[in-house]
Write an enzyme that holds these catalytic residues in place. Structure first.
Site, mmCIF file in Angstrom:
data_model
loop_
_atom_site.group_PDB
_atom_site.id
_atom_site.type_symbol
_atom_site.label_atom_id
_atom_site.label_comp_id
_atom_site.label_asym_id
_atom_site.label_seq_id
_atom_site.Cartn_x
_atom_site.Cartn_y
_atom_site.Cartn_z
ATOM 1 C CG HIS A 147 66.409 31.270 51.370
ATOM 2 N ND1 HIS A 147 65.204 30.968 51.681
ATOM 3 C CD2 HIS A 147 66.704 29.914 49.736
ATOM 4 C CE1 HIS A 147 64.302 29.494 50.098
ATOM 5 N NE2 HIS A 147 65.767 29.197 49.571
ATOM 6 C CG ASP A 162 67.398 32.976 42.840
ATOM 7 O OD1 ASP A 162 66.989 32.872 43.744
ATOM 8 O OD2 ASP A 162 68.748 32.683 43.281
#
Length: 481
Positions: free
Chosen positions: A82, A239
């Site tokens: 993000h 991730d």
């Protein structure tokens, strides 16, 4: 260091606080060297980091790996999702990156949801309803609050993209990480031009989305790292998608990650689109999907309860009807952003250890609610629940999850799953294998399995009942209390 059986690959995890590098034997999955270096995050109202710190930390982590890093035939980067990285024409940061946990863009998130047809429309288009963590809301905030900086931007990247581009000289991303931006349409698997136009972001500033298994590029000259020119560079990913690769996940296998916050996810072959916004409809790094739901209160909240009681975190006692909802930071699943912790059923004979067990029960109840939302109809209800993250090593967490889920619980011994997933992706470039298949060959999910026990329906029903009865109180904001 004993001789490797196959070529060496490097997997990188650039997280919020540090960058880690693993050198892995592509044949066996054995970690032959590792390194880690920190970076800093600003305090105050925002959460920002200078992307150049990530590059410096990567260099330091690789230097700790010694000669093994120089022998790597391929490399891949997994990273925090993000974050908004803004670069000028020379590839230098225009300003520090706005990280995933910078929530100053909450007003922009609410406005964008309304302007583009509401939450249901967003979920259908992008798979998710954007919150203040999503990249699209951060760009909207930047254009409003720092218009001069926004005008200077010539490239927009995610954190893992930034490191990949510094290695290859080419702007690339992957479907797993880009699915968390809010400007990638999951239905068409392409950038959504209407959303980009709404936030005044030129698509030419965005990286090319690399297909699963495709080479992103090769290491160029002048990078200052121990890699040889021409070393293969994989697409990398976010991730969560990297951790899914690191576990070699098959569709329907549930994962629960116990950290400061809790996360539940599973690979699915069905494209998710939750109009409530509770489930983020991310793509995975392979071609499937990775529906994910979070809770805000997990290990940190339970540790705080233990500290207040003066107990070790493992000092739980059974046999109580007390209910403790450890919503110390509000809660996301269930959606109670203004809630605080709640205690119900306290008696003269309630012990401190029973109160602590009640905190574990409350936290796991929320996580199982999140897990129910991400598992689709094809999921096997008897499949072992993979327990990862810092809390997964704790006996009290293991036994509480086991008792309340009614599932077998498996605790993978591998720890650096994001970096391992990136390494598996790099190895797949060399062998032609699917990255998750590489991880399964490496047996990365191996670890003790706790047999299923009868599900504690009484505790689950009691907590559900307290949540329902206390809803009017939990839903109030602080100002109205």
């Amino acid at each position: 260091m004993s001789a490797a059986e196959g070529p060496l690959v490097v997997g990188v995890d650039t997280s919020t606080q540090s960058t880690k590098a693993l050198v892995v034997d592509a044949a066996t999955g054995r970690v032959v060297a590792s390194g880690q270096a920190p970076h800093t995050v600003s305090s105050g109202t925002g959460r920002e980091s200078d992307p150049r710190q990530w590059w410096d930390a990567l260099g330091e982590a690789l230097s700790q790996c010694g000669e093994a890093a120089r022998e790597a035939a391929a490399v891949s980067v997994g990273g925090q999702q993000h974050g908004l990285v803004t670069l000028d024409a020379r590839g230098e940061p225009v300003r520090p990156a706005l990280l995933w946990n910078d929530v100053r863009s909450a007003p922009q998130a609410r406005r964008l949801i309304d302007e583009l047809g509401g939450a249901k429309a967003w979920a259908e288009r992008t798979g998710s309803v954007p919150s203040a963590s999503f990249t699209v809301t951060k760009w909207a905030w930047l254009t409003e609050h720092e218009p001069e900086a926004a005008r200077a931007v010539k490239a927009v990247r995610l954190p893992h993209d930034y490191l990949t581009e510094r290695l290859t000289g080419e702007g690339t991303t992957d479907r797993g990480d880009v699915s968390g931006t809010g400007w990638w349409a999951s239905g068409t698997e392409a950038y959504d031009e209407e959303i980009l136009a709404r936030v005044a972001l030129d698509p030419a500033l965005l990286p090319r989305v690399v297909r699963p298994g495709e080479v992103a590029g090769t290491v160029r000259d002048g990078h200052g790292l121990p890699f040889s020119k021409g070393t293969l560079v994989a697409a990398g990913t976010g991730d969560n998608a990297a951790a899914a690769l690191g576990l070699g996940l098959r569709p329907g296998v549930p994962v629960m990650s116990l950290g400061t916050s809790g996360t539940a996810y599973a690979v699915s072959q069905r494209r998710p689109a939750d109009p409530t916004g509770t489930v983020a409809g991310f793509a995975d790094a392979r071609g499937d999907w990775l529906p994910l739901a979070c809770t805000l209160n997990c290990t940190l909240a339970v540790d705080r309860v233990a500290s207040l009681l003066g107990l070790d975190r493992e000092a739980v006692e059974p046999g109580t009807d007390v209910t403790l909802l450890p919503f110390l930071d509000g809660e996301r699943t269930p959606n109670l952003p203004h809630s605080s912790g709640l205690l119900h059923g306290l008696r003269h004979d309630t012990t401190a250890g029973q109160l602590l067990q009640a905190a574990y029960d409350g936290a796991v109840h929320s996580l199982l609610g999140a897990l129910d939302l991400v598992l689709d109809a094809d999921a096997d209800p008897s499949a072992p629940l993979l327990l990862i993250g810092g809390g997964a090593r704790g006996t009290a967490w293991q036994q509480t999850v086991r008792r309340l889920s009614g599932r077998p619980v498996q605790i993978p011994e591998a720890r650096e799953l994001v970096a391992l997933g990136a390494a598996a992706q790099a190895a797949g470039l060399l062998t032609g294998e699917d990255a998750a298949a590489v991880a399964r060959r490496w047996n990365t999910a191996a670890g003790p399995v706790l047999d299923a026990v009868e599900r504690d329906e009484a505790t689950l029903n009691r907590i559900t009942g307290v949540l329902s009865d206390a809803a009017p109180l939990l839903e109030r904001d602080a100002a109205s209390r």
